[in-house]
Design a protein around this motif. Structure first.
Motif, PDB file in Angstrom:
ATOM      1  N   THR A 184      -2.041   9.156   5.257  1.00  0.00           N
ATOM      2  CA  THR A 184      -2.334   8.107   5.970  1.00  0.00           C
ATOM      3  C   THR A 184      -3.119   8.290   6.976  1.00  0.00           C
ATOM      4  N   LEU A 235       0.153   4.880   0.369  1.00  0.00           N
ATOM      5  CA  LEU A 235       0.344   6.274   1.921  1.00  0.00           C
ATOM      6  C   LEU A 235       1.718   6.422   1.837  1.00  0.00           C
ATOM      7  N   VAL A 287       1.642   4.694   8.791  1.00  0.00           N
ATOM      8  CA  VAL A 287       1.913   2.983   8.429  1.00  0.00           C
ATOM      9  C   VAL A 287       2.958   1.884   8.585  1.00  0.00           C
ATOM     10  N   THR A 288       3.801   2.521   6.812  1.00  0.00           N
ATOM     11  CA  THR A 288       4.198   1.431   6.391  1.00  0.00           C
ATOM     12  C   THR A 288       5.821   1.941   6.360  1.00  0.00           C
ATOM     13  N   ALA A 322      -6.802   6.793   8.174  1.00  0.00           N
ATOM     14  CA  ALA A 322      -7.219   6.210   9.379  1.00  0.00           C
ATOM     15  C   ALA A 322      -8.117   6.661  10.061  1.00  0.00           C
ATOM     16  N   GLY A 375       4.537   7.308   5.223  1.00  0.00           N
ATOM     17  CA  GLY A 375       3.957   7.934   6.451  1.00  0.00           C
ATOM     18  C   GLY A 375       3.996   6.494   7.855  1.00  0.00           C
ATOM     19  N   CYS A 392      -2.226   1.997  17.125  1.00  0.00           N
ATOM     20  CA  CYS A 392      -2.265   3.562  16.089  1.00  0.00           C
ATOM     21  C   CYS A 392      -2.653   4.524  17.476  1.00  0.00           C
ATOM     22  N   ASP A 395       2.410  12.132   2.874  1.00  0.00           N
ATOM     23  CA  ASP A 395       2.288  11.102   3.073  1.00  0.00           C
ATOM     24  C   ASP A 395       2.051  10.961   4.919  1.00  0.00           C
ATOM     25  N   GLU A 396       2.310  11.978   5.897  1.00  0.00           N
ATOM     26  CA  GLU A 396       1.239  11.377   7.079  1.00  0.00           C
ATOM     27  C   GLU A 396      -0.484  11.901   7.015  1.00  0.00           C
ATOM     28  N   TYR A 407       0.863  -1.365  -0.425  1.00  0.00           N
ATOM     29  CA  TYR A 407       0.199  -0.457  -0.124  1.00  0.00           C
ATOM     30  C   TYR A 407       0.880   0.882   0.314  1.00  0.00           C
ATOM     31  N   LYS A 408       2.113   1.383  -0.362  1.00  0.00           N
ATOM     32  CA  LYS A 408       3.459   2.334   0.248  1.00  0.00           C
ATOM     33  C   LYS A 408       2.588   3.236  -1.081  1.00  0.00           C
TER      34      LYS A 408
END
Length: 455
Positions: free
Chosen positions: A263, A84, A89-90, A267, A87, A403, A259-260, A80-81
């Motif tokens: 994400t 996303l 998550v990755t 989310a 960020g 999270c 990226d953040e 999923y990069k």
């Protein structure tokens, strides 16, 4: 010494794909069957990749906490990069730690509480368009609402025309990447297949719209700074990220900010929308639980939207949310890939092996949740969360990578549930087919069709 033998597990239905066909056809039941038939640590293959399924809470804690520094996100998450980016998550290692450090202050409890009025107001705007007797898709309605809340709290923006096309492109991109996850050998993204061209177009659209969101958010932040702060005004997350500085005084680069933001936007709306959607499905199917919930709102709120100060006085609301995330966890599967040879449950974990941990499995363990298939919010009212092992119930993951927005999500779910539920109840369409579409999150395959009825 760890055993050189593999843990027990299914041989799979094909020599080339191993268990990939079974996983693709019946993902949720596949994990339940593996845990039931082969015990707390099982092994199987997805094509050439070796997988373990850890279903004992102690083993899950070892992966997520004790040995966390020796694991990275698994290959499926890394797929999923393209959307996303790098960020929270990755990303991995020192880069992830720096980004987490820069982002964490934006999610302090007091700052999260400052978003409550916007959540309530946007919910009331949605309700202004509702009428008794109106047909709705519950998941669609709450996805739109939490998306608007994410846009407001992240960028300080009201709903825009771009939001709808953005969400559509996001879903298309995730559908295409989920399809790649289900293949033994995915075609490289640079090969111009029809699917890869569609994915490239979707990502290009997402980047364009996200850049517009960030530019508009920066403009609003500059205007706000020029006008001077208003006491008590909520400051959007983008403004806080723009102001964040690391120990050496450095800020996020434009790419890191993108990226953040991507994400946090994803989310910040999808998992909460799913929590609410599944909660309303379960409440519609369990009228006694819904009656008890409405009685609590009547006694504590008297028709108004809750504030953060009200939440400690709404224990049954909290229990309903916890139970909905137990029965239908929005994030139903997480995975970690070993970066060195390790031991787990007496077995050798070679570098490159993936350890799966499934909330769908653990949240249905009758050892901790008697009658696990039943929706019983009251099970959480007598200290259950403190009695069970920490990783028997972990809807937000765990360890250093728990999270970052869990406080935000729980507050949002409570405010939206109570604000909507005091005005309307949902009568499920008797012809509705409720099924699951487990992708990166647990989606309702055909939506949740219902008719609105006034309280």
């Amino acid at each position: 010494m760890p055993s050189d033998q593999l843990p027990p597990g299914p041989r799979g239905s094909s020599w080339l794909g191993g268990s990939l066909r079974d996983f693709t056809a019946r993902r949720l039941d596949f994990f339940l069957d593996v845990a039931r038939d082969y015990g707390p640590l099982a092994s199987f293959r997805f094509g050439p990749r070796r997988m373990f399924l850890a279903s004992d809470p102690a083993l899950i804690e070892q992966v997520l906490v004790t040995d966390a520094k020796h694991y990275i996100k698994h290959f499926g998450a890394r797929m999923y990069k393209p959307v996303l980016g790098n960020g929270l998550v990755t990303s991995e290692g020192e880069f992830w730690l720096r980004q987490r450090r820069l982002s964490q202050p934006a999610f302090l409890k007091q700052r999260v509480h400052s978003y409550a009025p916007a959540m309530a107001e946007l919910t009331r705007r949605m309700l202004a368009d509702w009428r008794p007797g109106k047909w709705v898709d519950v998941q669609y309605e709450f996805s739109g609402l939490t998306s608007a809340i994410a846009l407001k709290t992240l960028f300080g923006l009201e709903s825009t025309e771009d939001r709808a096309t953005f969400v559509e492109a996001l879903r298309e991109a995730f559908d295409l990447m989920s399809a790649r996850f289900r293949t033994v050998l995915a075609v490289p993204r640079w090969v111009p297949t029809p699917a890869n061209r569609k994915l490239k177009r979707a990502i290009r659209h997402l980047d364009t719209v996200m850049d517009g969101f960030i530019a508009a958010g920066k403009k609003r932040a500059a205007e706000r700074e020029g006008q001077g702060s208003t006491a008590g005004e909520a400051v959007d997350l983008l403004t806080r990220l723009l102001a964040a500085r690391d120990e050496d005084g450095s800020a996020m680069t434009p790419r890191q900010l993108r990226d953040e933001a991507m994400t946090l936007y994803l989310a910040g709306h999808e998992t909460t929308a799913l929590t609410l959607s599944w909660a309303w499905l379960l409440l519609a199917q369990n009228p006694a639980a819904e009656d008890r919930l409405v009685a609590e709102w009547k006694a504590v709120l008297g028709g108004r939207s809750p504030t953060p100060d009200d939440l400690p006085n709404l224990p049954y609301t909290d229990a309903v949310i916890a139970e909905a995330m137990r029965v239908y966890p929005p994030v139903y599967l997480i995975g970690r890939e070993a970066t060195k040879e390790l031991e787990l449950g007496g077995y050798r974990v070679k570098k490159g092996y993936t350890i799966f941990m499934s909330q769908w499995v653990n949240h249905r363990d009758p050892a901790y949740f008697p009658d696990p298939g039943a929706f019983k919010p009251e099970r959480w009212l007598d200290g259950l969360a403190k009695r069970i092992p920490k990783y028997a119930y972990y809807p937000f993951g765990g360890g250093p990578r728990v999270c970052i927005g869990n406080t935000f999500a729980l507050m949002e779910a409570a405010i939206l549930l109570a604000t909507v539920g005091q005005r309307y109840r949902f009568t499920l369409d008797p012809a509705a087919v409720i099924d699951f579409d487990p992708q990166i999150t647990l989606l309702p395959k055909y939506g949740i069709p219902a008719t609105l009825a006034a309280r």
